[in-house]
Motif scaffolding. Structure first.
Motif, PDB file in Angstrom:
ATOM      1  N   PHE A 127       0.795  -1.193  -0.017  1.00 48.10           N
ATOM      2  CA  PHE A 127       0.109  -0.023   0.003  1.00 48.10           C
ATOM      3  C   PHE A 127       0.827   1.237  -0.007  1.00 48.10           C
ATOM      4  O   PHE A 127       0.462   2.135  -0.874  1.00 48.10           O
ATOM      5  CB  PHE A 127      -0.965  -0.002   1.409  1.00 48.10           C
ATOM      6  N   PHE A 128       1.911   1.343   0.881  1.00 50.49           N
ATOM      7  CA  PHE A 128       2.633   2.477   1.045  1.00 50.49           C
ATOM      8  C   PHE A 128       3.565   2.625  -0.317  1.00 50.49           C
ATOM      9  O   PHE A 128       3.677   3.873  -0.751  1.00 50.49           O
ATOM     10  CB  PHE A 128       3.517   2.251   2.096  1.00 50.49           C
ATOM     11  N   TYR A 129       4.029   1.632  -0.914  1.00 53.41           N
ATOM     12  CA  TYR A 129       4.817   1.754  -2.211  1.00 53.41           C
ATOM     13  C   TYR A 129       4.047   2.324  -3.334  1.00 53.41           C
ATOM     14  O   TYR A 129       4.414   3.352  -4.004  1.00 53.41           O
ATOM     15  CB  TYR A 129       5.178   0.374  -2.675  1.00 53.41           C
ATOM     16  N   LEU A 130       2.723   1.926  -3.549  1.00 50.99           N
ATOM     17  CA  LEU A 130       1.833   2.478  -4.226  1.00 50.99           C
ATOM     18  C   LEU A 130       1.401   4.020  -4.174  1.00 50.99           C
ATOM     19  O   LEU A 130       1.312   4.722  -4.978  1.00 50.99           O
ATOM     20  CB  LEU A 130       0.714   1.447  -4.692  1.00 50.99           C
ATOM     21  N   ASN A 131       1.186   4.035  -2.753  1.00 52.45           N
ATOM     22  CA  ASN A 131       0.686   5.624  -2.436  1.00 52.45           C
ATOM     23  C   ASN A 131       1.987   6.558  -2.772  1.00 52.45           C
ATOM     24  O   ASN A 131       1.702   7.652  -2.985  1.00 52.45           O
ATOM     25  CB  ASN A 131       0.684   5.749  -0.866  1.00 52.45           C
ATOM     26  N   ARG A 132       3.106   5.933  -2.536  1.00 56.89           N
ATOM     27  CA  ARG A 132       4.365   7.085  -2.985  1.00 56.89           C
ATOM     28  C   ARG A 132       4.727   7.089  -4.538  1.00 56.89           C
ATOM     29  O   ARG A 132       5.383   7.830  -4.821  1.00 56.89           O
ATOM     30  CB  ARG A 132       5.451   6.652  -2.113  1.00 56.89           C
ATOM     31  N   THR A 133       4.277   6.017  -5.153  1.00 58.47           N
ATOM     32  CA  THR A 133       4.682   6.004  -6.632  1.00 58.47           C
ATOM     33  C   THR A 133       3.536   6.222  -7.519  1.00 58.47           C
ATOM     34  O   THR A 133       4.065   6.397  -8.749  1.00 58.47           O
ATOM     35  CB  THR A 133       5.398   4.521  -7.138  1.00 58.47           C
ATOM     36  N   ASN A 134       2.259   6.256  -7.120  1.00 59.64           N
ATOM     37  CA  ASN A 134       1.427   6.439  -8.093  1.00 59.64           C
ATOM     38  C   ASN A 134       0.914   7.900  -8.194  1.00 59.64           C
ATOM     39  O   ASN A 134       1.297   8.683  -7.150  1.00 59.64           O
ATOM     40  CB  ASN A 134      -0.214   5.635  -7.704  1.00 59.64           C
ATOM     41  N   ARG A 135       0.342   8.451  -9.324  1.00 59.24           N
ATOM     42  CA  ARG A 135      -0.027   9.790  -9.637  1.00 59.24           C
ATOM     43  C   ARG A 135      -0.918  10.373  -8.361  1.00 59.24           C
ATOM     44  O   ARG A 135      -1.888   9.581  -8.040  1.00 59.24           O
ATOM     45  CB  ARG A 135      -0.522   9.965 -10.760  1.00 59.24           C
ATOM     46  N   SER A 136      -0.494  11.273  -7.530  1.00 55.78           N
ATOM     47  CA  SER A 136      -1.380  11.964  -6.413  1.00 55.78           C
ATOM     48  C   SER A 136      -1.924  10.994  -5.262  1.00 55.78           C
ATOM     49  O   SER A 136      -2.481  11.255  -4.635  1.00 55.78           O
ATOM     50  CB  SER A 136      -2.614  12.513  -7.187  1.00 55.78           C
ATOM     51  N   GLY A 146       4.577   7.274 -16.066  1.00 65.04           N
ATOM     52  CA  GLY A 146       3.662   6.045 -17.115  1.00 65.04           C
ATOM     53  C   GLY A 146       4.501   4.949 -16.951  1.00 65.04           C
ATOM     54  O   GLY A 146       5.760   4.962 -16.503  1.00 65.04           O
ATOM     55  N   LEU A 147       4.131   3.873 -17.691  1.00 64.42           N
ATOM     56  CA  LEU A 147       4.828   2.604 -17.628  1.00 64.42           C
ATOM     57  C   LEU A 147       6.177   2.674 -18.464  1.00 64.42           C
ATOM     58  O   LEU A 147       6.830   1.981 -18.112  1.00 64.42           O
ATOM     59  CB  LEU A 147       3.825   1.595 -18.162  1.00 64.42           C
ATOM     60  N   THR A 148       6.075   3.596 -19.301  1.00 59.41           N
ATOM     61  CA  THR A 148       7.473   3.756 -20.244  1.00 59.41           C
ATOM     62  C   THR A 148       8.371   4.878 -19.765  1.00 59.41           C
ATOM     63  O   THR A 148       9.388   4.757 -20.014  1.00 59.41           O
ATOM     64  CB  THR A 148       6.765   4.423 -21.546  1.00 59.41           C
ATOM     65  N   GLN A 149       7.931   5.334 -18.529  1.00 57.23           N
ATOM     66  CA  GLN A 149       8.912   6.310 -17.842  1.00 57.23           C
ATOM     67  C   GLN A 149       9.265   7.552 -18.416  1.00 57.23           C
ATOM     68  O   GLN A 149      10.598   7.918 -18.465  1.00 57.23           O
ATOM     69  CB  GLN A 149       9.921   5.611 -16.967  1.00 57.23           C
ATOM     70  N   GLU A 150       8.516   8.013 -19.552  1.00 57.65           N
ATOM     71  CA  GLU A 150       8.782   8.968 -20.185  1.00 57.65           C
ATOM     72  C   GLU A 150       8.260  10.307 -20.004  1.00 57.65           C
ATOM     73  O   GLU A 150       8.422  11.357 -20.540  1.00 57.65           O
ATOM     74  CB  GLU A 150       8.395   8.639 -21.642  1.00 57.65           C
ATOM     75  N   GLY A 151       7.602  10.430 -18.661  1.00 59.52           N
ATOM     76  CA  GLY A 151       6.971  11.625 -18.305  1.00 59.52           C
ATOM     77  C   GLY A 151       8.080  12.566 -17.489  1.00 59.52           C
ATOM     78  O   GLY A 151       9.086  12.276 -17.612  1.00 59.52           O
ATOM     79  N   ASN A 152       7.677  13.808 -17.294  1.00 59.89           N
ATOM     80  CA  ASN A 152       8.565  14.717 -16.697  1.00 59.89           C
ATOM     81  C   ASN A 152       9.098  14.175 -15.399  1.00 59.89           C
ATOM     82  O   ASN A 152      10.236  14.613 -14.831  1.00 59.89           O
ATOM     83  CB  ASN A 152       8.070  16.040 -16.526  1.00 59.89           C
ATOM     84  N   TYR A 153       8.085  13.749 -14.599  1.00 58.89           N
ATOM     85  CA  TYR A 153       8.538  13.116 -13.280  1.00 58.89           C
ATOM     86  C   TYR A 153       8.462  11.330 -13.367  1.00 58.89           C
ATOM     87  O   TYR A 153       7.890  10.885 -14.230  1.00 58.89           O
ATOM     88  CB  TYR A 153       7.664  13.394 -12.227  1.00 58.89           C
ATOM     89  N   LYS A 154       9.586  10.767 -12.737  1.00 62.68           N
ATOM     90  CA  LYS A 154       9.614   9.551 -12.809  1.00 62.68           C
ATOM     91  C   LYS A 154       9.057   8.792 -11.461  1.00 62.68           C
ATOM     92  O   LYS A 154       8.711   9.243 -10.609  1.00 62.68           O
ATOM     93  CB  LYS A 154      11.087   9.169 -12.790  1.00 62.68           C
ATOM     94  N   ILE A 155       9.186   7.645 -11.397  1.00 63.49           N
ATOM     95  CA  ILE A 155       8.422   6.650 -10.494  1.00 63.49           C
ATOM     96  C   ILE A 155       9.018   6.909  -8.769  1.00 63.49           C
ATOM     97  O   ILE A 155       8.413   6.954  -7.950  1.00 63.49           O
ATOM     98  CB  ILE A 155       8.625   5.144 -10.824  1.00 63.49           C
ATOM     99  N   ASP A 156      10.481   7.768  -9.032  1.00 64.91           N
ATOM    100  CA  ASP A 156      10.793   7.818  -7.547  1.00 64.91           C
ATOM    101  C   ASP A 156      10.623   9.224  -7.400  1.00 64.91           C
ATOM    102  O   ASP A 156      11.051   9.815  -6.210  1.00 64.91           O
ATOM    103  CB  ASP A 156      12.457   7.853  -7.646  1.00 64.91           C
ATOM    104  N   ALA A 157       9.781  10.198  -7.775  1.00 65.26           N
ATOM    105  CA  ALA A 157       9.750  11.604  -7.622  1.00 65.26           C
ATOM    106  C   ALA A 157       8.994  11.794  -6.116  1.00 65.26           C
ATOM    107  O   ALA A 157       9.408  12.828  -5.774  1.00 65.26           O
ATOM    108  CB  ALA A 157       8.772  12.145  -8.684  1.00 65.26           C
ATOM    109  N   ARG A 158       8.358  11.023  -5.782  1.00 66.69           N
ATOM    110  CA  ARG A 158       7.824  11.086  -4.327  1.00 66.69           C
ATOM    111  C   ARG A 158       8.068  10.098  -3.400  1.00 66.69           C
ATOM    112  O   ARG A 158       7.512   9.920  -2.403  1.00 66.69           O
ATOM    113  CB  ARG A 158       6.147  11.168  -4.552  1.00 66.69           C
ATOM    114  N   PHE A 159       9.183   9.531  -3.530  1.00 62.94           N
ATOM    115  CA  PHE A 159       9.871   8.690  -2.671  1.00 62.94           C
ATOM    116  C   PHE A 159      11.212   8.780  -2.429  1.00 62.94           C
ATOM    117  O   PHE A 159      12.255   8.275  -2.850  1.00 62.94           O
ATOM    118  CB  PHE A 159       9.961   7.011  -3.738  1.00 62.94           C
ATOM    119  N   ASN A 160      11.235   9.621  -1.465  1.00 58.97           N
ATOM    120  CA  ASN A 160      12.803  10.372  -0.976  1.00 58.97           C
ATOM    121  C   ASN A 160      12.954   9.314   0.291  1.00 58.97           C
ATOM    122  O   ASN A 160      12.526   9.385   1.040  1.00 58.97           O
ATOM    123  CB  ASN A 160      12.640  11.606  -0.574  1.00 58.97           C
ATOM    124  N   ARG A 161      13.773   8.355  -0.014  1.00 59.29           N
ATOM    125  CA  ARG A 161      14.038   7.151   0.852  1.00 59.29           C
ATOM    126  C   ARG A 161      14.626   8.006   2.326  1.00 59.29           C
ATOM    127  O   ARG A 161      13.965   7.492   3.209  1.00 59.29           O
ATOM    128  CB  ARG A 161      15.287   6.332   0.606  1.00 59.29           C
TER     129      ARG A 161
END
Length: 296
Positions: A127-136, A146-161
């Protein structure tokens, strides 16, 4: 109906590890003012529909409340908060080491969808992983970039470890003062209804957003049942926020109601127009501090 602008005397920033659409962490300053104005002794802060619990976490970490009660009926949200309090070190280790890739996102999505309650940590972290990696932070939304990771922000944009690990460890240090449950919110309200040390923030699923934002959306009967429970609360201090809807105006016509917008300064505009409903003592504190006009 006039909307009143509330400016809390203090601001705490973001302390919850979760992202929540429509989250009310900014209300923490208002609740801190209410604790002062009500003169609560060793206050207990209760959120029957907690979600991200942003306001409660701020109050607990600032030492403004003695205990925090986090309740959420959603099994994955509950699993996350149980993991925070009972498996904190393992949860932090996952946050520090989990791959931030589309393959891992798909894996965590499957774990979340399976809903396996026998492994609290796995479900809570998924749940936490999706909460931090999904849009909004929306669980039904797509991955950031996106699945191709071609957007301005990537999967790690909201996952500051580092930041997330620090927030989780801070809560782990306070775990003996946090109660986590997965009951129906109305059951929790009843359980604390007669306790004068309790400040209860009730933020149920809204009428208009409904199934778009909440996995456990309410229908009209649920809103009506909640209103009946609220009528039974005569010991605890409570404040409720709702969207402005004819059904809610009707159900709470005999309670204090006011539309509100929350602002910290002219540079930090707050929420869109919403409805604030309150117990008599909380209503008096609101009127005294902010001169809130009651809805007619």
């Amino acid at each position: 109906m006039e909307s009143l602008s509330i400016r809390a005397s203090r601001r705490y920033g973001t302390l919850s590890p979760l992202r929540y659409p429509g989250g009310k962490a900014a209300l923490a300053g208002v609740f801190a003012d209410l604790v002062d104005d009500l003169g609560l002794d060793n206050p207990v802060y209760v959120e029957p529909y907690a979600g991200g619990a942003g306001a409660g976490i701020a109050l607990l970490r600032q030492g403004l409340v003695r205990r925090l009660v986090i309740n959420d009926y959603d099994p994955a949200v509950y699993a996350f908060w149980r993991s925070v309090t009972e498996y904190n070190e393992k949860l932090v280790e996952l946050v520090r080491t989990v791959p931030l890739t589309i393959d891992e996102w798909r894996h965590q999505r499957e774990l979340y969808r399976s809903g396996d309650r026998t492994d609290t940590l796995a479900l809570g972290f998924a749940f936490f992983y999706l909460n931090r990696t999904n849009r909004s932070g929306v669980l039904r939304g797509g991955v950031i970039g996106g699945l191709t990771q071609e957007g301005n922000y990537k999967i790690d944009a909201r996952f500051n470890r580092q930041t997330l690990s620090e927030r989780l460890m801070a809560l782990g240090d306070l775990s003996d003062r946090i109660t986590v449950s997965d009951l129906d919110g109305r059951t929790v309200i009843r359980a604390y209804a007669q306790d004068p040390s309790v400040l209860m923030y009730i933020d149920p699923p809204y009428v208009q957003a409904g199934s778009r934002l909440y996995l456990n959306a309410f229908d009209a009967r649920d809103h009506e049942a909640l209103a009946r429970i609220i009528d039974e609360v005569d010991g605890a201090h409570w404040l409720m926020t709702y969207d402005v809807a004819p059904l809610i105006e009707k159900l709470y016509a005999h309670h204090f109601r006011s539309r509100y917008e929350l602002n910290y300064s002219a540079r930090h505009p707050g929420f869109t127009d919403e409805l604030m409903i309150a117990s008599p003592d909380v209503a008096q504190a609101l009127v005294t501090r902010w001169r809130i006009p009651e809805a007619g």
